[in-house]
Design a protein around this motif. Structure first.
Motif, PDB file in Angstrom:
ATOM      1  N   LEU A   1      19.870  -5.146 -27.515  1.00 47.10           N
ATOM      2  CA  LEU A   1      18.661  -4.326 -27.583  1.00 47.10           C
ATOM      3  C   LEU A   1      18.972  -2.918 -27.088  1.00 47.10           C
ATOM      4  CD1 LEU A   1      15.932  -6.839 -26.330  1.00 47.10           C
ATOM      5  CD2 LEU A   1      16.457  -6.153 -28.671  1.00 47.10           C
ATOM      6  N   ALA A   2      19.715  -2.188 -27.870  1.00 48.94           N
ATOM      7  CA  ALA A   2      20.073  -0.812 -27.512  1.00 48.94           C
ATOM      8  C   ALA A   2      20.142   0.016 -28.786  1.00 48.94           C
ATOM      9  CB  ALA A   2      21.409  -0.778 -26.783  1.00 48.94           C
ATOM     10  N   PHE A   3      19.539   1.174 -28.743  1.00 51.94           N
ATOM     11  CA  PHE A   3      19.595   2.095 -29.885  1.00 51.94           C
ATOM     12  C   PHE A   3      19.438   3.527 -29.372  1.00 51.94           C
ATOM     13  CE2 PHE A   3      15.184   0.804 -29.395  1.00 51.94           C
ATOM     14  CZ  PHE A   3      14.497   1.994 -29.449  1.00 51.94           C
ATOM     15  N   THR A   4      19.771   4.455 -30.219  1.00 48.48           N
ATOM     16  CA  THR A   4      19.716   5.888 -29.892  1.00 48.48           C
ATOM     17  C   THR A   4      18.954   6.622 -30.977  1.00 48.48           C
ATOM     18  OG1 THR A   4      21.838   5.780 -28.743  1.00 48.48           O
ATOM     19  CG2 THR A   4      21.069   7.954 -29.394  1.00 48.48           C
TER      20      THR A   4
ATOM     21  N   ASN B   1      17.687  -2.385 -22.890  1.00 50.29           N
ATOM     22  CA  ASN B   1      16.779  -3.339 -22.252  1.00 50.29           C
ATOM     23  C   ASN B   1      17.051  -3.486 -20.759  1.00 50.29           C
ATOM     24  OD1 ASN B   1      19.257  -4.605 -23.009  1.00 50.29           O
ATOM     25  ND2 ASN B   1      18.306  -6.609 -22.554  1.00 50.29           N
ATOM     26  N   THR B   2      18.205  -3.011 -20.274  1.00 49.88           N
ATOM     27  CA  THR B   2      18.447  -3.073 -18.830  1.00 49.88           C
ATOM     28  C   THR B   2      17.502  -2.152 -18.064  1.00 49.88           C
ATOM     29  OG1 THR B   2      20.168  -1.394 -19.053  1.00 49.88           O
ATOM     30  CG2 THR B   2      20.870  -3.701 -19.128  1.00 49.88           C
ATOM     31  N   ALA B   3      17.089  -1.047 -18.683  1.00 47.66           N
ATOM     32  CA  ALA B   3      16.120  -0.145 -18.060  1.00 47.66           C
ATOM     33  C   ALA B   3      14.688  -0.550 -18.383  1.00 47.66           C
ATOM     34  CB  ALA B   3      16.365   1.282 -18.528  1.00 47.66           C
ATOM     35  N   ASP B   4      14.511  -1.583 -19.240  1.00 46.32           N
ATOM     36  CA  ASP B   4      13.179  -2.052 -19.633  1.00 46.32           C
ATOM     37  C   ASP B   4      13.177  -3.583 -19.615  1.00 46.32           C
ATOM     38  OD1 ASP B   4      10.547  -1.975 -20.616  1.00 46.32           O
ATOM     39  OD2 ASP B   4      11.252  -2.055 -22.696  1.00 46.32           O
ATOM     40  N   PRO B   5      13.295  -4.170 -18.405  1.00 49.29           N
ATOM     41  CA  PRO B   5      13.465  -5.635 -18.333  1.00 49.29           C
ATOM     42  C   PRO B   5      12.265  -6.417 -18.858  1.00 49.29           C
ATOM     43  CG  PRO B   5      13.064  -4.711 -16.145  1.00 49.29           C
ATOM     44  CD  PRO B   5      13.260  -3.553 -17.065  1.00 49.29           C
ATOM     45  N   ASN B   6      11.074  -5.867 -18.772  1.00 48.99           N
ATOM     46  CA  ASN B   6       9.876  -6.566 -19.236  1.00 48.99           C
ATOM     47  C   ASN B   6       9.494  -6.173 -20.670  1.00 48.99           C
ATOM     48  OD1 ASN B   6       9.554  -7.865 -16.710  1.00 48.99           O
ATOM     49  ND2 ASN B   6       8.496  -6.048 -15.897  1.00 48.99           N
ATOM     50  N   TYR B   7      10.314  -5.371 -21.301  1.00 51.47           N
ATOM     51  CA  TYR B   7      10.110  -4.945 -22.694  1.00 51.47           C
ATOM     52  C   TYR B   7       8.797  -4.187 -22.887  1.00 51.47           C
ATOM     53  CZ  TYR B   7      13.795  -8.410 -23.381  1.00 51.47           C
ATOM     54  OH  TYR B   7      14.952  -9.139 -23.292  1.00 51.47           O
ATOM     55  N   VAL B   8       8.331  -3.549 -21.844  1.00 51.01           N
ATOM     56  CA  VAL B   8       7.086  -2.789 -21.962  1.00 51.01           C
ATOM     57  C   VAL B   8       7.280  -1.595 -22.898  1.00 51.01           C
ATOM     58  CG1 VAL B   8       5.352  -1.459 -20.704  1.00 51.01           C
ATOM     59  CG2 VAL B   8       6.327  -3.517 -19.685  1.00 51.01           C
ATOM     60  N   MET B   9       8.366  -0.905 -22.734  1.00 45.67           N
ATOM     61  CA  MET B   9       8.644   0.262 -23.576  1.00 45.67           C
ATOM     62  C   MET B   9       8.886  -0.154 -25.019  1.00 45.67           C
ATOM     63  SD  MET B   9      11.687   3.091 -23.138  1.00 45.67           S
ATOM     64  CE  MET B   9      11.369   3.207 -21.386  1.00 45.67           C
ATOM     65  N   LEU B  10       9.651  -1.215 -25.218  1.00 42.96           N
ATOM     66  CA  LEU B  10       9.945  -1.660 -26.581  1.00 42.96           C
ATOM     67  C   LEU B  10       8.689  -2.133 -27.292  1.00 42.96           C
ATOM     68  CD1 LEU B  10      12.164  -2.141 -28.665  1.00 42.96           C
ATOM     69  CD2 LEU B  10      12.497  -4.432 -27.701  1.00 42.96           C
ATOM     70  N   GLN B  11       7.797  -2.826 -26.590  1.00 52.57           N
ATOM     71  CA  GLN B  11       6.537  -3.259 -27.209  1.00 52.57           C
ATOM     72  C   GLN B  11       5.686  -2.063 -27.620  1.00 52.57           C
ATOM     73  OE1 GLN B  11       4.397  -6.107 -24.811  1.00 52.57           O
ATOM     74  NE2 GLN B  11       6.223  -7.354 -24.422  1.00 52.57           N
TER      75      GLN B  11
ATOM     76  N   GLY C   1      12.440  -2.145 -41.968  1.00 53.65           N
ATOM     77  CA  GLY C   1      13.118  -3.440 -41.988  1.00 53.65           C
ATOM     78  C   GLY C   1      13.619  -3.871 -40.630  1.00 53.65           C
ATOM     79  N   GLU C   2      13.728  -2.989 -39.695  1.00 58.60           N
ATOM     80  CA  GLU C   2      14.212  -3.324 -38.364  1.00 58.60           C
ATOM     81  C   GLU C   2      13.088  -3.769 -37.421  1.00 58.60           C
ATOM     82  OE1 GLU C   2      17.335  -3.355 -37.592  1.00 58.60           O
ATOM     83  OE2 GLU C   2      18.263  -2.158 -39.162  1.00 58.60           O
ATOM     84  N   LEU C   3      11.842  -3.499 -37.771  1.00 59.78           N
ATOM     85  CA  LEU C   3      10.728  -3.804 -36.865  1.00 59.78           C
ATOM     86  C   LEU C   3      10.556  -5.302 -36.617  1.00 59.78           C
ATOM     87  CD1 LEU C   3       8.082  -1.183 -38.034  1.00 59.78           C
ATOM     88  CD2 LEU C   3       9.465  -1.157 -35.956  1.00 59.78           C
ATOM     89  N   PRO C   4      10.630  -6.173 -37.664  1.00 58.73           N
ATOM     90  CA  PRO C   4      10.488  -7.610 -37.360  1.00 58.73           C
ATOM     91  C   PRO C   4      11.569  -8.109 -36.391  1.00 58.73           C
ATOM     92  CG  PRO C   4      10.219  -7.223 -39.690  1.00 58.73           C
ATOM     93  CD  PRO C   4      10.707  -5.923 -39.076  1.00 58.73           C
ATOM     94  N   GLN C   5      12.776  -7.588 -36.502  1.00 59.81           N
ATOM     95  CA  GLN C   5      13.823  -8.028 -35.591  1.00 59.81           C
ATOM     96  C   GLN C   5      13.528  -7.536 -34.164  1.00 59.81           C
ATOM     97  OE1 GLN C   5      17.794  -7.179 -36.997  1.00 59.81           O
ATOM     98  NE2 GLN C   5      17.150  -7.285 -39.136  1.00 59.81           N
ATOM     99  N   ALA C   6      12.949  -6.362 -34.050  1.00 66.23           N
ATOM    100  CA  ALA C   6      12.596  -5.854 -32.737  1.00 66.23           C
ATOM    101  C   ALA C   6      11.484  -6.694 -32.117  1.00 66.23           C
ATOM    102  CB  ALA C   6      12.162  -4.392 -32.830  1.00 66.23           C
ATOM    103  N   ALA C   7      10.511  -7.148 -32.957  1.00 64.37           N
ATOM    104  CA  ALA C   7       9.420  -7.966 -32.442  1.00 64.37           C
ATOM    105  C   ALA C   7       9.916  -9.333 -31.996  1.00 64.37           C
ATOM    106  CB  ALA C   7       8.334  -8.109 -33.483  1.00 64.37           C
ATOM    107  N   ALA C   8      10.933  -9.836 -32.673  1.00 62.05           N
ATOM    108  CA  ALA C   8      11.453 -11.161 -32.313  1.00 62.05           C
ATOM    109  C   ALA C   8      12.137 -11.164 -30.966  1.00 62.05           C
ATOM    110  CB  ALA C   8      12.423 -11.646 -33.385  1.00 62.05           C
ATOM    111  N   SER C   9      12.517  -9.985 -30.478  1.00 59.22           N
ATOM    112  CA  SER C   9      13.227  -9.914 -29.206  1.00 59.22           C
ATOM    113  C   SER C   9      12.315 -10.203 -28.027  1.00 59.22           C
ATOM    114  CB  SER C   9      13.870  -8.529 -29.032  1.00 59.22           C
ATOM    115  OG  SER C   9      14.778  -8.287 -30.093  1.00 59.22           O
ATOM    116  N   PHE C  10      11.032  -9.888 -28.203  1.00 62.36           N
ATOM    117  CA  PHE C  10      10.104 -10.148 -27.097  1.00 62.36           C
ATOM    118  C   PHE C  10       9.017 -11.128 -27.533  1.00 62.36           C
ATOM    119  CE2 PHE C  10       7.109  -7.368 -29.137  1.00 62.36           C
ATOM    120  CZ  PHE C  10       7.866  -6.331 -29.673  1.00 62.36           C
TER     121      PHE C  10
END
Length: 276
Positions: free
Chosen positions: A143-146, A210-220, A267-276
């Motif tokens: 779970l890392a991107f730039t 995800n190390t800086a966002d352990p609860n996936y608040v930012m990713l959600q 196309g990347e959004l469903p994979q991102a949702a599956a992470s949390f």
């Protein structure tokens, strides 16, 4: 007929055959003491130079003659007065140059006006990097991107002298984590015109891990906004440093909210949702 003058201690003896007077007073001890007391005396018969009227006495030779001072001796009096005149002139010349430079720098610094910096939107990275870069093959693997962006800035310089942005550094924070820096950027040596407007593009890179966002608040929050077609926002702190005649002047930190369209492909959004 010759008359023989009376002989005494104060009258020279006259020689009839040779026809001249011989002064024997110079050999008298009394005369020597009297001559020394006066500071001068009869010429020394043993010194042949005294027969020449153009040659001064020995007492006159021993008196040093003072060299006349001109006005140039007093111009640089405070500058290295113990040194020769040419060294004093060099020191004074350098001292005057230093004073002139100090006055010029002081005037420029006193009349200096802080340039106005404006942000004119977001564009692509100036070095050509893609907006979205994933660090792994899939989100569930890493779970890392730039996100690579370019910020368009305009600087209005009202000063008479040209300026150089020695450096512009930036950090950015996501609203859900206002104390965690997720973005950085740096640009150096940007030339700014005098009495004019200068545009440049500033590169900034947003990093998610995800190390800086352990609860996936930012990713959600990112997933929700990207799914709804909303723009993402970050709070940027920009620190420019201006160089004026080799002197670096730090401009107060500029805080600006940056908004940009979601760079994550659909196309990347469903994979991102599956992470949390």
């Amino acid at each position: 007929m010759y008359h023989t003058p009376p002989k005494n201690s104060s009258t020279p003896e006259y020689h009839q055959q040779q026809g001249y007077y011989e002064d024997k007073r110079a050999d008298s001890p009394y005369y020597q003491e009297e001559s020394d007391a006066r500071g001068s005396g009869w010429p020394n018969n043993n010194n042949n130079n005294n027969n020449n009227p153009d040659v001064p006495f020995e007492d006159e030779k021993s008196i040093p003659k003072k060299k006349k001072k001109t006005c140039f001796n007093f111009i640089c009096c405070p500058c290295c007065c113990c040194c020769p005149m040419w060294i004093r002139w060099i020191c004074c010349f350098l001292f005057i140059i230093i004073i002139i430079l100090a006055v010029i720098i002081g005037v420029l610094a006193a009349t200096f006006k802080v340039p106005t910096i404006e942000m004119n939107g977001v564009t692509n990275d100036p070095s050509g990097l893609p907006r979205f870069q994933r660090q792994g093959n899939q989100f569930n693997e890493n779970l890392a991107f730039t996100v690579n962006l370019g910020l368009r800035f305009g600087i209005d310089n009202p000063n008479i002298e040209t300026l150089t942005l020695a450096s512009v550094a930036a950090t950015a924070f996501y609203p859900t984590a206002p104390t965690t820096a997720i973005a950085d950027g740096l640009i150096e040596d940007v030339y700014i015109n005098r009495f004019g407007f200068t545009n440049f593009t500033f590169p900034i890179h947003l990093h998610y891990n995800n190390t800086a966002d352990p609860n996936y608040v930012m990713l959600q929050d990112i997933h929700q906004k990207c799914s709804n077609g909303q723009d993402l926002t970050v709070n940027a702190h920009i620190n420019p440093v201006v160089s004026l005649i080799g002197v670096h002047i730090t401009i107060p930190t500029i805080q600006h909210t940056i908004s940009f369209a979601c760079p994550i492909p659909a196309g990347e959004l469903p994979q991102a949702a599956a992470s949390f």
